[in-house]
Design a protein around this motif. Structure first.
Motif, PDB file in Angstrom:
ATOM      1  N   LEU A 214       0.831  -1.206   0.000  1.00  0.00           N
ATOM      2  CA  LEU A 214       0.000   0.000   0.000  1.00  0.00           C
ATOM      3  C   LEU A 214       0.866   1.256   0.000  1.00  0.00           C
ATOM      4  O   LEU A 214       0.620   2.206  -0.747  1.00  0.00           O
ATOM      5  CB  LEU A 214      -0.928  -0.003   1.231  1.00  0.00           C
ATOM      6  CG  LEU A 214      -1.984  -1.102   1.250  1.00  0.00           C
ATOM      7  CD1 LEU A 214      -2.749  -1.082   2.566  1.00  0.00           C
ATOM      8  CD2 LEU A 214      -2.954  -0.930   0.079  1.00  0.00           C
ATOM      9  N   PHE A 215       1.919   1.245   0.836  1.00  0.00           N
ATOM     10  CA  PHE A 215       2.779   2.429   0.965  1.00  0.00           C
ATOM     11  C   PHE A 215       3.534   2.712  -0.336  1.00  0.00           C
ATOM     12  O   PHE A 215       3.530   3.839  -0.840  1.00  0.00           O
ATOM     13  CB  PHE A 215       3.752   2.217   2.135  1.00  0.00           C
ATOM     14  CG  PHE A 215       4.582   3.424   2.444  1.00  0.00           C
ATOM     15  CD1 PHE A 215       3.996   4.596   2.885  1.00  0.00           C
ATOM     16  CD2 PHE A 215       5.962   3.389   2.303  1.00  0.00           C
ATOM     17  CE1 PHE A 215       4.758   5.720   3.169  1.00  0.00           C
ATOM     18  CE2 PHE A 215       6.735   4.503   2.583  1.00  0.00           C
ATOM     19  CZ  PHE A 215       6.131   5.673   3.011  1.00  0.00           C
ATOM     20  N   THR A 216       4.178   1.661  -0.885  1.00  0.00           N
ATOM     21  CA  THR A 216       4.963   1.889  -2.107  1.00  0.00           C
ATOM     22  C   THR A 216       4.049   2.229  -3.289  1.00  0.00           C
ATOM     23  O   THR A 216       4.428   3.043  -4.127  1.00  0.00           O
ATOM     24  CB  THR A 216       5.841   0.669  -2.467  1.00  0.00           C
ATOM     25  OG1 THR A 216       5.056  -0.510  -2.406  1.00  0.00           O
ATOM     26  CG2 THR A 216       7.038   0.537  -1.566  1.00  0.00           C
ATOM     27  N   SER A 217       2.828   1.660  -3.319  1.00  0.00           N
ATOM     28  CA  SER A 217       1.905   1.997  -4.417  1.00  0.00           C
ATOM     29  C   SER A 217       1.582   3.483  -4.398  1.00  0.00           C
ATOM     30  O   SER A 217       1.620   4.163  -5.430  1.00  0.00           O
ATOM     31  CB  SER A 217       0.591   1.223  -4.300  1.00  0.00           C
ATOM     32  OG  SER A 217       0.833  -0.146  -4.392  1.00  0.00           O
ATOM     33  N   SER A 218       1.277   4.012  -3.187  1.00  0.00           N
ATOM     34  CA  SER A 218       0.920   5.435  -3.116  1.00  0.00           C
ATOM     35  C   SER A 218       2.138   6.301  -3.442  1.00  0.00           C
ATOM     36  O   SER A 218       2.012   7.330  -4.113  1.00  0.00           O
ATOM     37  CB  SER A 218       0.336   5.790  -1.747  1.00  0.00           C
ATOM     38  OG  SER A 218       1.360   5.873  -0.801  1.00  0.00           O
ATOM     39  N   MET A 219       3.329   5.871  -3.014  1.00  0.00           N
ATOM     40  CA  MET A 219       4.538   6.650  -3.308  1.00  0.00           C
ATOM     41  C   MET A 219       4.849   6.629  -4.805  1.00  0.00           C
ATOM     42  O   MET A 219       5.246   7.644  -5.376  1.00  0.00           O
ATOM     43  CB  MET A 219       5.746   6.104  -2.529  1.00  0.00           C
ATOM     44  CG  MET A 219       5.776   6.438  -1.064  1.00  0.00           C
ATOM     45  SD  MET A 219       5.576   8.177  -0.683  1.00  0.00           S
ATOM     46  CE  MET A 219       7.049   8.884  -1.366  1.00  0.00           C
ATOM     47  N   ILE A 220       4.660   5.464  -5.436  1.00  0.00           N
ATOM     48  CA  ILE A 220       4.927   5.374  -6.881  1.00  0.00           C
ATOM     49  C   ILE A 220       3.970   6.309  -7.633  1.00  0.00           C
ATOM     50  O   ILE A 220       4.374   7.028  -8.548  1.00  0.00           O
ATOM     51  CB  ILE A 220       4.797   3.914  -7.388  1.00  0.00           C
ATOM     52  CG1 ILE A 220       6.001   3.097  -6.908  1.00  0.00           C
ATOM     53  CG2 ILE A 220       4.708   3.849  -8.908  1.00  0.00           C
ATOM     54  CD1 ILE A 220       5.929   1.617  -7.202  1.00  0.00           C
ATOM     55  N   MET A 221       2.694   6.334  -7.194  1.00  0.00           N
ATOM     56  CA  MET A 221       1.731   7.230  -7.851  1.00  0.00           C
ATOM     57  C   MET A 221       2.164   8.685  -7.692  1.00  0.00           C
ATOM     58  O   MET A 221       2.093   9.479  -8.622  1.00  0.00           O
ATOM     59  CB  MET A 221       0.335   7.014  -7.267  1.00  0.00           C
ATOM     60  CG  MET A 221      -0.325   5.770  -7.832  1.00  0.00           C
ATOM     61  SD  MET A 221      -2.082   5.749  -7.552  1.00  0.00           S
ATOM     62  CE  MET A 221      -2.177   5.332  -5.846  1.00  0.00           C
ATOM     63  N   ASN A 222       2.653   9.039  -6.487  1.00  0.00           N
ATOM     64  CA  ASN A 222       3.169  10.396  -6.226  1.00  0.00           C
ATOM     65  C   ASN A 222       4.291  10.755  -7.172  1.00  0.00           C
ATOM     66  O   ASN A 222       4.299  11.820  -7.782  1.00  0.00           O
ATOM     67  CB  ASN A 222       3.765  10.445  -4.807  1.00  0.00           C
ATOM     68  CG  ASN A 222       2.842  11.097  -3.839  1.00  0.00           C
ATOM     69  OD1 ASN A 222       1.905  11.764  -4.233  1.00  0.00           O
ATOM     70  ND2 ASN A 222       3.103  10.907  -2.565  1.00  0.00           N
TER      71      ASN A 222
END
Ligand SMILES: [Zn+2]
Ligand SMILES: [Zn+2]
Length: 315
Positions: A214-222
């Motif tokens: 969840l964390f890396t997915s949101s960071m990648i989107m950022n």
């Protein structure tokens, strides 16, 4: 940066003169030879935690392979992914994210068109899209944010390594969830039975993988949003707060300004990117760099004039 008039066409003049101090001291000041943020105790602990967590996940997968829960090849692929993630992590932590040196000056284009400003803390030229990081105590060119998990700022100098770290860690968590999910739902043989210790390890591992996914997915989107708009995380939050997000002149970042002009097979590896125009990517120049370019340009002009003289003489 300007093209060489000699050599294979399309080859760029590479200014590889080392302006950085050759000292072995680690820190974030202009004088330090090795970039390492030592001003944040919590950041150092979080940075070490990344290693512990990734190491733990690798150990669990290896134990699973030993007991026959998954195949050796599957654990080998996972180990490669973890190794790549850790290599990118080291590179992000130890790379200068684009600190603006005391000798920084505006590029020629900026002097013509931009309103120039100075950082009140560093007393240096402040390039457009740069921000002052209070933890690193430096102005960082194209600063995205200060990441405590990296214990470093993310900026123009290490954006590639940071993005690769996110991609490899995301791949690790997805791959691990698929392996464990398959084991849990579809594997009925005795090999897939875990002993007590392994069951506990796998439970913790599943939670870790979901959190990391969840964390890396949101960071990648950022980060991808930053690539597509040229607006970093800090600038985006500022624009949101002032409700000016739609007013910005959005321009996608060029891939070669992130991954460099090196061959495509260097892109997935955490090797330093060679930029086509270093000053353009960093947003500033230095008197030494400008002088070296000027000397090169004069030499090129001289050669051109000589060639023209020879051509006229032969006619
Ligand atoms: Zn500053
Ligand atoms: Zn910082």
């Amino acid at each position: 940066m300007i093209r060489e008039d000699e050599g294979p066409s399309g080859q760029y003049y590479r200014d590889d003169f080392n302006d950085h101090p050759g000292r072995c001291s680690a820190g974030t000041t202009d004088e330090d030879g090795i970039w390492l943020n030592q001003n944040d105790g919590a950041g150092t602990i979080m940075c070490i935690m990344v290693w512990i967590l990734l190491g733990y996940s690798c150990l669990t997968i290896t134990l699973l392979a030993q007991t026959g829960g998954i195949s050796v090849y599957q654990s080998f692929i996972y180990t490669i992914l973890v190794t790549m993630a850790l290599a990118c992590h080291v590179k992000t932590t130890l790379s200068d994210p684009g600190s603006v040196p005391a000798s920084a000056v505006p590029t020629e284009a900026q002097r013509k068109y931009d309103k120039l400003s100075m950082c009140s803390q560093c007393q240096t030229y402040k390039p457009p899209l740069s921000h002052h990081c209070r933890i690193c105590n430096r102005c960082i060119s194209k600063m995205d944010h200060h990441c405590p998990w990296m214990n470093n700022c993310v900026g123009a100098g290490n954006l590639k390594h940071f993005f690769l770290f996110l991609v490899y860690t995301w791949s690790c968590s997805v791959y691990c969830l698929v392996l464990l999910g398959w084991n849990y739902f579809f594997c009925a043989s005795d090999d897939c039975e875990f002993n007590m210790v392994l069951t506990q390890l796998v439970r913790i591992m599943t939670l870790l993988c979901i959190g990391s996914f969840l964390f890396t997915s949101s960071m990648i989107m950022n980060v991808v949003y930053g690539f597509m708009t040229g607006v970093g995380t800090i600038d985006r939050l500022k624009k949101k707060a002032t409700n000016t997000i739609n007013d910005s002149m959005e321009e996608p970042l060029r891939m070669i300004d992130i991954f460099g002009i090196g061959p495509w097979y260097t892109w997935p590896f955490p090797v330093d990117a060679i930029f086509e125009d270093y000053d353009l990517v960093m947003g500033f120049s230095t008197p030494q760099r400008l002088l070296r370019e000027q000397i090169l340009r004069e030499r090129q002009d001289e050669k051109l004039q000589q060639q023209q003289g020879v051509n006229i003489g032969s006619v």
